[in-house]
Design a protein around this motif. Structure first.
Motif, PDB file in Angstrom:
ATOM      1  N   PRO A  27       0.825  -1.228   0.000  1.00 30.29           N
ATOM      2  CA  PRO A  27       0.000   0.000   0.000  1.00 30.29           C
ATOM      3  C   PRO A  27       0.852   1.268   0.000  1.00 30.29           C
ATOM      4  O   PRO A  27       0.484   2.258  -0.643  1.00 30.29           O
ATOM      5  N   ARG A  28       1.974   1.234   0.686  1.00 27.71           N
ATOM      6  CA  ARG A  28       2.836   2.422   0.730  1.00 27.71           C
ATOM      7  C   ARG A  28       3.413   2.726  -0.654  1.00 27.71           C
ATOM      8  O   ARG A  28       3.462   3.886  -1.074  1.00 27.71           O
ATOM      9  N   GLY A  29       3.835   1.683  -1.356  1.00 25.87           N
ATOM     10  CA  GLY A  29       4.373   1.876  -2.697  1.00 25.87           C
ATOM     11  C   GLY A  29       3.318   2.346  -3.677  1.00 25.87           C
ATOM     12  O   GLY A  29       3.578   3.223  -4.511  1.00 25.87           O
ATOM     13  N   LEU A  30       2.114   1.790  -3.591  1.00 32.38           N
ATOM     14  CA  LEU A  30       1.041   2.198  -4.496  1.00 32.38           C
ATOM     15  C   LEU A  30       0.610   3.635  -4.219  1.00 32.38           C
ATOM     16  O   LEU A  30       0.320   4.393  -5.161  1.00 32.38           O
ATOM     17  N   ASN A  31       0.564   4.013  -2.951  1.00 31.04           N
ATOM     18  CA  ASN A  31       0.242   5.402  -2.623  1.00 31.04           C
ATOM     19  C   ASN A  31       1.325   6.353  -3.117  1.00 31.04           C
ATOM     20  O   ASN A  31       1.030   7.463  -3.583  1.00 31.04           O
ATOM     21  N   ALA A  32       2.583   5.919  -3.018  1.00 32.46           N
ATOM     22  CA  ALA A  32       3.679   6.743  -3.530  1.00 32.46           C
ATOM     23  C   ALA A  32       3.576   6.912  -5.039  1.00 32.46           C
ATOM     24  O   ALA A  32       3.844   7.998  -5.580  1.00 32.46           O
ATOM     25  N   LEU A  33       3.173   5.843  -5.732  1.00 36.35           N
ATOM     26  CA  LEU A  33       2.973   5.938  -7.182  1.00 36.35           C
ATOM     27  C   LEU A  33       1.847   6.910  -7.507  1.00 36.35           C
ATOM     28  O   LEU A  33       1.965   7.727  -8.435  1.00 36.35           O
TER      29      LEU A  33
END
Length: 290
Positions: free
Chosen positions: A59-65
């Motif tokens: 989720p952190r990576g997808l939010n960063a994207l």
């Protein structure tokens, strides 16, 4: 014969850099297929596509994207609109035109670190210039870099301030290269200025604006310095882009293989998006011209 001789100069250079890029890309992809951590030296293992699956479920990576896409789209769009407007205002002879162009260069030549520090001081909630100006309008203070709902847009303001002059300069150069006969003929026929702008000037600038948009989109995706200086991804990860997330994964969590996976995913996503934009913009225009 001359063209054949010219190819002997640039083809070896293209072949060399192309080969280096391919080798480095293959090596990075190979590293992403392993579990490499500086906290466990000598314990690397081949894990296949686990890092990519981990990123898809992170989720952190997808939010960063998502923040990366939001920042790129909004900042690039606003820079194009403001840059085009300012360029049209400056596209006329007036006293001090050269001085205005020189002033336009100031934000561009400033390093991102200086820009980040400058805007960080301006957005200081207690002594910053931004809240002082708001107080003159009898508006309450804003926690520009401490409010998760505002921080990302505060960084956008700094980026727009620095790179809008780049759009202005390129647009002005394109305006000066346009032939004046179609515009003058339209004015003679009774067209108003807004009609000349909408039907003649803007269509003629279409390709130049697309090139500027591509350049700014690429730069926006790669933006790192100003985020690191102004917010370091905070507050509450509200300004953490994919670039910054990869940096934290590598140099805070020491998860090298996952950081490279983040970088590779960002590279693939950026290339695919820009190729689609290029095909939709330039090739569609070429088909329409035919």
């Amino acid at each position: 014969m001359l063209n054949d001789a010219t190819k002997l100069f640039y083809q070896p250079v293209i072949a060399f850099f192309g080969a280096v890029s391919v080798v480095i890309t293959i090596y990075v992809v190979w590293l992403t297929l392993h579990n490499i951590s500086l906290m466990r030296p000598g314990q690397e293992q081949f894990i296949g596509l686990d890092n990519y699956l981990r990123l898809l479920l992170d989720p952190r990576g997808l939010n960063a994207l998502w923040r990366t896409v939001l920042f790129t789209v909004v900042a690039t769009t606003i820079e194009l609109i403001i840059g085009l407007f300012v360029a049209l205002l400056l596209d006329r002879e007036f006293h001090g035109k050269r001085i205005a162009r020189a002033i336009m260069l100031v934000p561009i030549v400033m390093t991102p670190i200086v820009v980040g520090l400058t805007w960080r001081f301006m957005f200081d909630p207690s002594s910053g210039m931004a809240n002082y100006l708001l107080s003159l309008l009898h508006l309450g203070p804003v926690d520009w870099l401490g409010n998760p709902n505002v921080a990302l847009f505060s960084v956008m303001i700094a980026d727009i301030w620095q790179w809008t002059p780049f759009v202005v300069l390129l647009t002005m150069a394109s305006l000066e290269a346009l032939p004046g006969d179609p515009q003058n003929a339209a004015r003679v026929d009774g067209a108003r200025e807004w009609q000349v702008l909408w039907h003649i000037t803007l269509p003629a600038l279409h390709r130049a604006l697309l090139v500027v948009a591509l350049i700014r989109a690429i730069d926006s995706v790669k933006t790192f310095d100003i985020f690191y200086i102004m917010t370091r991804g905070g507050p509450a990860l509200s300004t953490e882009t994919l670039n910054l997330y990869g940096y934290i994964s590598a140099f805070t969590n020491f998860d090298i293989s996952y950081a490279l996976t983040v970088a590779m995913a960002l590279t693939i996503f950026t290339n695919v998006a820009l190729l689609l934009l290029y095909n939709l913009a330039f090739k569609a225009q070429a088909r329409g011209a035919v």
